[in-house]
Write a protein that holds these residues in place. Structure first.
Motif, PDB file in Angstrom:
ATOM      1  N   THR A 168       1.091  -1.250  -0.460  1.00  0.00           N
ATOM      2  CA  THR A 168      -0.110   0.058   0.387  1.00  0.00           C
ATOM      3  C   THR A 168       0.787   1.351  -0.359  1.00  0.00           C
ATOM      4  OG1 THR A 168      -1.232  -0.554   1.922  1.00  0.00           O
ATOM      5  CG2 THR A 168      -1.997   1.472   1.194  1.00  0.00           C
ATOM      6  N   VAL A 169       0.740   2.335  -0.818  1.00  0.00           N
ATOM      7  CA  VAL A 169       0.806   3.241  -1.065  1.00  0.00           C
ATOM      8  C   VAL A 169       0.500   4.544  -1.057  1.00  0.00           C
ATOM      9  CG1 VAL A 169       3.049   4.536  -2.293  1.00  0.00           C
ATOM     10  CG2 VAL A 169       3.100   1.972  -2.134  1.00  0.00           C
ATOM     11  N   TRP A 170       1.282   5.403  -0.187  1.00  0.00           N
ATOM     12  CA  TRP A 170       0.210   7.218   0.289  1.00  0.00           C
ATOM     13  C   TRP A 170       1.441   7.717  -0.320  1.00  0.00           C
ATOM     14  CZ3 TRP A 170       0.185   3.227   3.540  1.00  0.00           C
ATOM     15  CH2 TRP A 170      -1.159   2.818   4.020  1.00  0.00           C
ATOM     16  N   HIS A 171       1.327   9.039  -1.088  1.00  0.00           N
ATOM     17  CA  HIS A 171       1.883   9.774  -1.977  1.00  0.00           C
ATOM     18  C   HIS A 171       1.418  11.200  -1.070  1.00  0.00           C
ATOM     19  CE1 HIS A 171       3.467   6.353  -4.997  1.00  0.00           C
ATOM     20  NE2 HIS A 171       2.259   6.440  -5.445  1.00  0.00           N
ATOM     21  N   ASP A 172       2.491  12.298  -1.327  1.00  0.00           N
ATOM     22  CA  ASP A 172       2.085  13.461  -1.070  1.00  0.00           C
ATOM     23  C   ASP A 172       2.025  13.701   0.041  1.00  0.00           C
ATOM     24  OD1 ASP A 172       3.712  14.745  -3.150  1.00  0.00           O
ATOM     25  OD2 ASP A 172       2.514  16.112  -4.365  1.00  0.00           O
ATOM     26  N   PRO A 183       9.284  21.327   1.367  1.00  0.00           N
ATOM     27  CA  PRO A 183       8.329  21.359   1.059  1.00  0.00           C
ATOM     28  C   PRO A 183       7.399  20.499   2.580  1.00  0.00           C
ATOM     29  CG  PRO A 183       9.231  20.455  -0.908  1.00  0.00           C
ATOM     30  CD  PRO A 183      10.307  20.672   0.183  1.00  0.00           C
ATOM     31  N   PRO A 184       6.889  21.245   2.212  1.00  0.00           N
ATOM     32  CA  PRO A 184       5.308  20.904   4.175  1.00  0.00           C
ATOM     33  C   PRO A 184       5.154  19.136   3.761  1.00  0.00           C
ATOM     34  CG  PRO A 184       4.237  21.737   2.352  1.00  0.00           C
ATOM     35  CD  PRO A 184       5.195  22.040   1.615  1.00  0.00           C
ATOM     36  N   LYS A 185       6.430  18.214   2.566  1.00  0.00           N
ATOM     37  CA  LYS A 185       5.167  16.967   2.558  1.00  0.00           C
ATOM     38  C   LYS A 185       6.260  15.623   3.061  1.00  0.00           C
ATOM     39  CE  LYS A 185       5.689  17.305  -1.859  1.00  0.00           C
ATOM     40  NZ  LYS A 185       6.591  15.543  -2.779  1.00  0.00           N
ATOM     41  N   LEU A 186       5.648  14.408   2.831  1.00  0.00           N
ATOM     42  CA  LEU A 186       6.935  13.278   2.669  1.00  0.00           C
ATOM     43  C   LEU A 186       5.875  12.449   1.153  1.00  0.00           C
ATOM     44  CD1 LEU A 186       8.725  11.547   4.009  1.00  0.00           C
ATOM     45  CD2 LEU A 186       6.530   9.979   4.942  1.00  0.00           C
ATOM     46  N   ASP A 187       7.330  12.332   0.151  1.00  0.00           N
ATOM     47  CA  ASP A 187       6.935  11.774  -0.914  1.00  0.00           C
ATOM     48  C   ASP A 187       5.689  10.968  -0.513  1.00  0.00           C
ATOM     49  OD1 ASP A 187       7.833  14.434  -1.729  1.00  0.00           O
ATOM     50  OD2 ASP A 187       9.494  13.709  -2.877  1.00  0.00           O
ATOM     51  N   HIS A 188       6.514   9.781  -0.166  1.00  0.00           N
ATOM     52  CA  HIS A 188       5.758   8.898  -0.320  1.00  0.00           C
ATOM     53  C   HIS A 188       6.025   7.849   1.279  1.00  0.00           C
ATOM     54  CE1 HIS A 188       6.228   9.178  -4.497  1.00  0.00           C
ATOM     55  NE2 HIS A 188       8.434   9.378  -4.295  1.00  0.00           N
ATOM     56  N   ILE A 189       4.865   6.665   1.556  1.00  0.00           N
ATOM     57  CA  ILE A 189       4.545   5.980   2.285  1.00  0.00           C
ATOM     58  C   ILE A 189       4.760   5.054   2.104  1.00  0.00           C
ATOM     59  CG2 ILE A 189       3.708   5.061   4.836  1.00  0.00           C
ATOM     60  CD1 ILE A 189       3.166   8.274   5.457  1.00  0.00           C
ATOM     61  N   PRO A 193       5.267  -6.103   3.105  1.00  0.00           N
ATOM     62  CA  PRO A 193       5.993  -7.497   4.064  1.00  0.00           C
ATOM     63  C   PRO A 193       7.125  -6.681   4.570  1.00  0.00           C
ATOM     64  CG  PRO A 193       4.593  -8.061   1.959  1.00  0.00           C
ATOM     65  CD  PRO A 193       4.591  -6.837   1.682  1.00  0.00           C
ATOM     66  N   THR A 194       8.084  -6.117   3.692  1.00  0.00           N
ATOM     67  CA  THR A 194       9.475  -6.159   3.989  1.00  0.00           C
ATOM     68  C   THR A 194       9.545  -4.933   4.700  1.00  0.00           C
ATOM     69  OG1 THR A 194       9.312  -4.556   1.891  1.00  0.00           O
ATOM     70  CG2 THR A 194      10.055  -7.038   2.195  1.00  0.00           C
ATOM     71  N   GLY A 195       8.458  -4.233   5.529  1.00  0.00           N
ATOM     72  CA  GLY A 195       8.319  -3.396   6.361  1.00  0.00           C
ATOM     73  C   GLY A 195       7.637  -2.067   6.165  1.00  0.00           C
ATOM     74  N   LEU A 196       7.517  -0.640   6.942  1.00  0.00           N
ATOM     75  CA  LEU A 196       7.056   0.091   7.138  1.00  0.00           C
ATOM     76  C   LEU A 196       8.087   1.001   6.133  1.00  0.00           C
ATOM     77  CD1 LEU A 196       4.632   2.203   6.936  1.00  0.00           C
ATOM     78  CD2 LEU A 196       4.766   2.972   9.191  1.00  0.00           C
ATOM     79  N   PHE A 197       8.341   1.585   4.973  1.00  0.00           N
ATOM     80  CA  PHE A 197       9.316   2.426   4.367  1.00  0.00           C
ATOM     81  C   PHE A 197       8.463   4.429   4.513  1.00  0.00           C
ATOM     82  CE2 PHE A 197      10.058  -1.536   2.898  1.00  0.00           C
ATOM     83  CZ  PHE A 197      11.328  -1.591   3.062  1.00  0.00           C
ATOM     84  N   ALA A 198       9.614   5.246   4.824  1.00  0.00           N
ATOM     85  CA  ALA A 198       9.163   6.618   4.109  1.00  0.00           C
ATOM     86  C   ALA A 198      10.023   6.965   2.976  1.00  0.00           C
ATOM     87  CB  ALA A 198      10.223   7.470   5.272  1.00  0.00           C
ATOM     88  N   VAL A 199       9.963   7.168   2.352  1.00  0.00           N
ATOM     89  CA  VAL A 199      10.384   7.308   1.118  1.00  0.00           C
ATOM     90  C   VAL A 199      10.623   8.901   0.246  1.00  0.00           C
ATOM     91  CG1 VAL A 199      11.119   6.787  -1.466  1.00  0.00           C
ATOM     92  CG2 VAL A 199      10.005   4.909   0.298  1.00  0.00           C
ATOM     93  N   GLN A 200      11.747   9.525  -0.148  1.00  0.00           N
ATOM     94  CA  GLN A 200      11.531  11.294  -0.249  1.00  0.00           C
ATOM     95  C   GLN A 200      12.115  11.062  -1.877  1.00  0.00           C
ATOM     96  OE1 GLN A 200       9.896  12.956   1.867  1.00  0.00           O
ATOM     97  NE2 GLN A 200      10.575  14.925   0.873  1.00  0.00           N
TER      98      GLN A 200
END
Length: 312
Positions: A168-172, A183-189, A193-200
């Motif tokens: 599952t992916v959340w953007h912006d 920018p007042p945001k995190l690009d992607h969450i 199964p391999t974990g929970l990632f914060a992605v820029q």
């Protein structure tokens, strides 16, 4: 030298102006070859960039195509839009399930780019095409950086979609933890199964290196991307009551010398620098030392994020 709004132009790589004559251009090319050749102590990356620059503007036909906004190989011409916005729903190439996705990747960056481009052009000035290549190349670096980041975020979103229905992916994702001018945001969450990632997703238009757990390089202009990503992830963790297992900075392939490069840990999460093309593999395999999430915990984390996430 990757094709990006913020990359140095072939003229800049060769050290000449855009109006240089053929003889001046040829002399500049030969001089830069001598200065950058690895056999004489030059930088291999710069040497390669010089060769690519010559391929793009070294012949009259290639130069004319580049100046119009395209390349000789792509058949660029008047109205070429190498950085235009993608279609709202890109056509599917197969019927396999994609990752569940929420939000609009690159949307905030593109919107800011369009607003600031019109402000830069001036009141009363009509901009026929805000993505016209010659217009983009003439814009200030801050503007080109916004467009470069939008493209990077969109590329990351396409890679993440290929992971399949288990992710599952959340953007912006909105966050108030951004630093001054960021920018007042995190690009992607990304949750799987391999974990929970914060992605820029980032594109600075050049090579970045690592030092003591942070990114360094001339193109960064004092930025501290790992620290900024950590602050964003921390804000989301508190709001959603979740714990990230990985923090990823995703850059164009030729912007990193190695990938994935683990930088250390931040509040228990493994931090890493990842080339764009390696991202799907990292997501499927996980990061060394990063905790995995499965079963009931995966469902609970997804539920908490769905309740807490807001978008910019």
């Amino acid at each position: 030298m990757h094709d990006s709004p913020i990359s140095a132009t072939p003229y800049e790589v060769l050290g000449v102006g855009a109006t240089a004559g053929e003889d001046e251009l040829r002399r500049a090319y030969r001089r830069m070859l001598r200065e950058t050749h690895p056999d004489t102590g030059g930088d291999p990356a710069r040497f390669h960039a010089v060769q690519v620059a010559w391929e793009r503007i070294g012949t009259p036909s290639a130069r004319a195509a580049y100046d119009r906004g395209g390349t000789a190989s792509s058949g660029g011409g008047p109205g070429a839009q190498p950085w235009a916005a993608p279609p709202a729903r890109p056509p599917r190439q197969d019927s396999r399930p994609t990752a569940r996705s929420y939000g609009h990747p690159g949307g905030w960056s593109r919107e800011r780019y369009l607003v600031l481009m019109r402000e830069w052009a001036g009141r009363g000035v009509s901009i026929g095409d805000p993505y016209d290549a010659s217009l983009v190349r003439s814009a200030p670096r801050d503007l080109r950086r916004l467009l470069a980041n939008a493209l990077s975020e969109e590329a990351t979103a396409r890679s993440l979609a290929s992971l399949g229905i288990g992710f599952t992916v959340w953007h912006d994702v909105a966050t108030e933890a951004a630093g001054h001018g960021a920018p007042p945001k995190l690009d992607h969450i990304v949750l799987g199964p391999t974990g929970l990632f914060a992605v820029q997703s980032e594109d600075w238009g050049g090579v970045v290196r690592t030092r003591r757990g942070e990114l360094v390089g001339e193109v960064l202009a004092g930025e501290k991307p790992v620290h900024e990503l950590s602050m964003r992830a921390r804000a989301i963790s508190r709001a959603a009551r979740v714990k990230f297992t990985g923090l990823l900075l995703v850059v164009p392939d030729d912007a990193a010398l190695d990938s994935p490069e683990v930088l250390g840990r931040s509040r228990g999460a493994v931090t890493a620098l990842v080339q764009q093309s390696r991202l799907p593999g990292v997501m499927r395999d996980g990061l060394p030392g990063a905790a995995r999430i499965g079963g009931t915990e995966l469902f609970e984390v997804r539920t908490r994020l769905q309740a807490a996430v807001t978008f910019v």
